[in-house]
Structure formats: structure tokens, C-alpha cells
Design an enzyme around this catalytic site. Structure first.
Site, PDB file in Angstrom:
ATOM      1  N   ARG A  16       0.837  -1.215   0.000  1.00  0.00           N
ATOM      2  CA  ARG A  16       0.000   0.000   0.000  1.00  0.00           C
ATOM      3  C   ARG A  16       0.863   1.254   0.000  1.00  0.00           C
ATOM      4  NH1 ARG A  16      -4.487  -2.508   3.983  1.00  0.00           N
ATOM      5  NH2 ARG A  16      -5.821  -3.437   2.372  1.00  0.00           N
ATOM      6  N   ARG A 155       0.742   0.488 -11.646  1.00  0.00           N
ATOM      7  CA  ARG A 155      -0.157   0.595 -10.487  1.00  0.00           C
ATOM      8  C   ARG A 155      -1.240  -0.489 -10.521  1.00  0.00           C
ATOM      9  NH1 ARG A 155      -4.811   0.712  -7.475  1.00  0.00           N
ATOM     10  NH2 ARG A 155      -4.631   2.302  -5.903  1.00  0.00           N
ATOM     11  N   LYS A 166      -3.108 -11.268  -0.020  1.00  0.00           N
ATOM     12  CA  LYS A 166      -4.412 -11.577   0.580  1.00  0.00           C
ATOM     13  C   LYS A 166      -4.671 -13.084   0.564  1.00  0.00           C
ATOM     14  CE  LYS A 166      -6.503  -7.076  -0.125  1.00  0.00           C
ATOM     15  NZ  LYS A 166      -7.448  -6.215  -0.850  1.00  0.00           N
ATOM     16  N   ASN A 192     -11.716  -3.278   0.356  1.00  0.00           N
ATOM     17  CA  ASN A 192     -11.565  -2.616   1.651  1.00  0.00           C
ATOM     18  C   ASN A 192     -11.988  -1.161   1.450  1.00  0.00           C
ATOM     19  OD1 ASN A 192     -10.562  -1.205   3.875  1.00  0.00           O
ATOM     20  ND2 ASN A 192      -8.989  -2.768   4.239  1.00  0.00           N
ATOM     21  N   GLU A 196     -10.101   2.466   0.237  1.00  0.00           N
ATOM     22  CA  GLU A 196     -10.483   3.183  -0.995  1.00  0.00           C
ATOM     23  C   GLU A 196     -10.850   4.644  -0.690  1.00  0.00           C
ATOM     24  OE1 GLU A 196     -13.247   1.280  -3.663  1.00  0.00           O
ATOM     25  OE2 GLU A 196     -12.386  -0.698  -3.264  1.00  0.00           O
ATOM     26  N   THR A 243      -7.733  -2.352 -10.976  1.00  0.00           N
ATOM     27  CA  THR A 243      -6.826  -3.039 -10.037  1.00  0.00           C
ATOM     28  C   THR A 243      -7.549  -4.241  -9.426  1.00  0.00           C
ATOM     29  OG1 THR A 243      -5.833  -0.900  -9.512  1.00  0.00           O
ATOM     30  CG2 THR A 243      -5.336  -2.719  -8.010  1.00  0.00           C
ATOM     31  N   GLU A 247      -6.730  -8.237  -9.567  1.00  0.00           N
ATOM     32  CA  GLU A 247      -6.703  -9.077  -8.352  1.00  0.00           C
ATOM     33  C   GLU A 247      -7.603 -10.300  -8.542  1.00  0.00           C
ATOM     34  OE1 GLU A 247      -7.121  -7.254  -4.415  1.00  0.00           O
ATOM     35  OE2 GLU A 247      -6.540  -5.317  -5.249  1.00  0.00           O
TER      36      GLU A 247
END
Ligand SMILES: O=C(O)C(=O)C[C@]1(C(=O)O)C=C[C@@H](O)C=C1
Length: 259
Positions: A16, A155, A166, A192, A196, A243, A247
Site C-alpha cells: 500500500r 499501479r 491476501k 476494503n 479506498e 486493479t 486481483e
């Protein structure tokens, strides 16, 4: 984080932090692009007589750069994803041999075609200085585009590290979701909202600070080069959802490596 040390790469706090630093690069790249007009001829195929190439000026330029950068081992790094993976060249430098942190198929998770489409059709119209062409700035426009595209791509593909971290933190939960091909469940599990919201708030602040001349802060109407609300919109509607897609796509295949 250090790609030679896998434990630093799979630490969600480190990931992060890296994403926060990338915000700066992306904002400055978008500000850089915002001084030029849209110049649609940069993106349309076959406008210029490029020898032995069918495609747009941007595609040709980016391909030349990727060919050069592949020879300095750029795409051996696990956080770099090429737009033209099939056309890279071999490096004459010795291979880097990063310890593997991501699943074996991770190079096949490549959202760059979508990133390119989103950038040309949604971001460029939002940030450009005006519609129409600026023939004297074709090269500058295109190099600014390449910088922005590469920063966005890095990014968005960082989603792979987030996903891997995760998965390792909650292997049982994700295993069940993956076995059930529960895409919505995976999306819920990786979301999450507090993180955000923090990102969007920070972008608003950064957009106000970076986009203006700090010596003008007491003037009536300091002009942002890219409106902070536009930066927020780009992240909220495009960058974060893509993103999450990276994931999810990564996680959906994650059990392949366990067999
Ligand atoms: O930080 C995370 O946990 C992420 O998954 C990354 C990210 C993002 O794109 O910034 C995406 C989804 C989460 O809801 C929060 C943030």
C-alpha cells in the site's frame, strides 16, 4: 520493498505504501499530458506513413520503447508488464533471476489492452487542454501518453501482489471462493472500502496541492492543471476497479499452482 526479498514484497502495508507513492507519479504524468490537446491522430491507426507498421503513432512509439527497454531487462522485473509481450527482445545482460513471489501464470494476467482503451477513450478527453489536433506537439503528446500509460499499468498490475498477499493471509477463505468460481465473493473479499475512501480523499488533497502554483495559494482563483475531482473520478471509476479486476483474475487461477 525489495523484489530480491519476497517477504518485503508480500507485506500488504509495504504494497500500500508503494501504491501511495505511485499516486504521485500518476498525478504528475496526467498533469504533464494535460497541457496538450487531445490530438486524435496520435491514437488512430494508419494516419502516418510508418514504415512496416500498421497501427497508431502511439502504438508504434510504445513498441519501440518496449523493445529497447526489454534489452535492459525492464520486463524481467515482476512489477513491470509490457503492452507488447510478444514482441520484446532478449537482453544481452545476464538474467536477473528474481525469487518468484507471484504464481507461475502471473505474466499471463495482462490488463494493458484494457488500460490502453480506458486511457485513450476516457482519460485523455477528461484531462486534455482542448479538443482537436496540435500537429506541432505530436511527439510530446505521445511521450506524455507513454509515461502515463506505464505508470497506470504498473499501479494496476500491482493488484497481483495485493492478491497474492491476501491469498496467503486467508488461504482457506479464498480457496473456497475460487473452487466455487465465486467472482462476486472474491470481489467482496478483496474490497476494503476504508482504504479506498482514504485514497480518494488523499487524491483530492494532492490534486489541490500538486496541480497549483504554491505561491498563488492566497490568490482568488488558483488554477488546478488537472481538476482534483477529475483525479478522484479517474481513480474511482477506472484505476481502482481495474486493479480489482487484476486481483480477481489472478485469484481465480490461484489454485493452478497448488496442483
Ligand atoms: O489495498 C488493497 O487492499 C487493495 O486491494 C487495493 C485497492 C486499490 O486499488 O487501491 C483495491 C481494492 C481495495 O478495496 C482497496 C484498495
Amino acid at each position: 520493498m525489495d523484489f530480491m526479498k519476497p517477504e518485503t514484497v508480500l507485506n500488504l502495508a509495504n504494497i500500500r505504501d508503494a501504491l501511495v507513492r505511485m499516486e504521485d507519479t500518476i498525478i504528475f504524468d496526467l498533469i504533464e499530458r494535460s497541457q496538450f490537446f487531445q490530438s486524435p491522430s496520435v491514437y488512430k491507426p494508419d494516419v502516418f506513413p510508418i514504415p512496416d507498421f500498421q497501427g497508431s503513432f502511439l502504438e508504434w512509439s510504445l513498441l519501440q520503447l518496449e523493445k529497447a527497454h526489454s534489452q535492459v531487462r525492464r520486463y524481467e522485473a515482476p512489477d513491470e508488464t509490457p503492452f507488447f509481450p510478444d514482441q520484446l527482445l532478449k537482453s544481452f545482460l545476464p538474467p536477473l533471476n528474481y525469487p518468484p513471489v507471484l504464481a507461475s501464470y502471473s505474466n499471463e494476467i495482462n490488463a494493458n489492452d484494457e488500460i490502453m482503451r480506458m486511457y485513450i477513450h476516457e482519460i485523455v478527453p477528461l484531462i486534455s487542454a482542448g479538443e482537436g489536433e496540435q500537429p506541432e506537439n505530436l511527439g510530446s503528446t505521445c511521450t506524455a501518453d507513454i509515461e502515463a500509460l506505464q505508470a497506470l499499468s504498473r499501479r494496476i498490475h500491482f493488484g497481483k501482489f495485493v492478491a497474492e498477499a491476501k491469498f496467503r493471509a486467508e488461504t482457506e477463505r479464498f480457496t473456497k471462493l475460487i473452487l466455487n468460481k465465486d467472482v462476486e465473493g472474491i470481489e467482496d473479499a478483496i474490497t476494503n472500502s476504508a482504504v479506498e475512501e482514504k485514497i480518494l480523499l488523499r487524491l483530492l488533497e494532492k490534486g489541490q496541492a500538486y496541480g497549483t502554483d504554491p505561491t498563488m495559494k492566497y490568490s482568488q482563483n488558483p488554477q488546478s492543471k488537472v481538476k482534483p475531482e477529475v483525479l478522484v473520478r479517474i481513480y474511482k471509476d477506472l484505476v481502482i476497479p481495474l486493479t480489482k479486476k487484476v486481483e480477481t483474475d489472478y485469484l481465480l487461477r490461484r489454485l493452478e499452482d497448488e496442483q
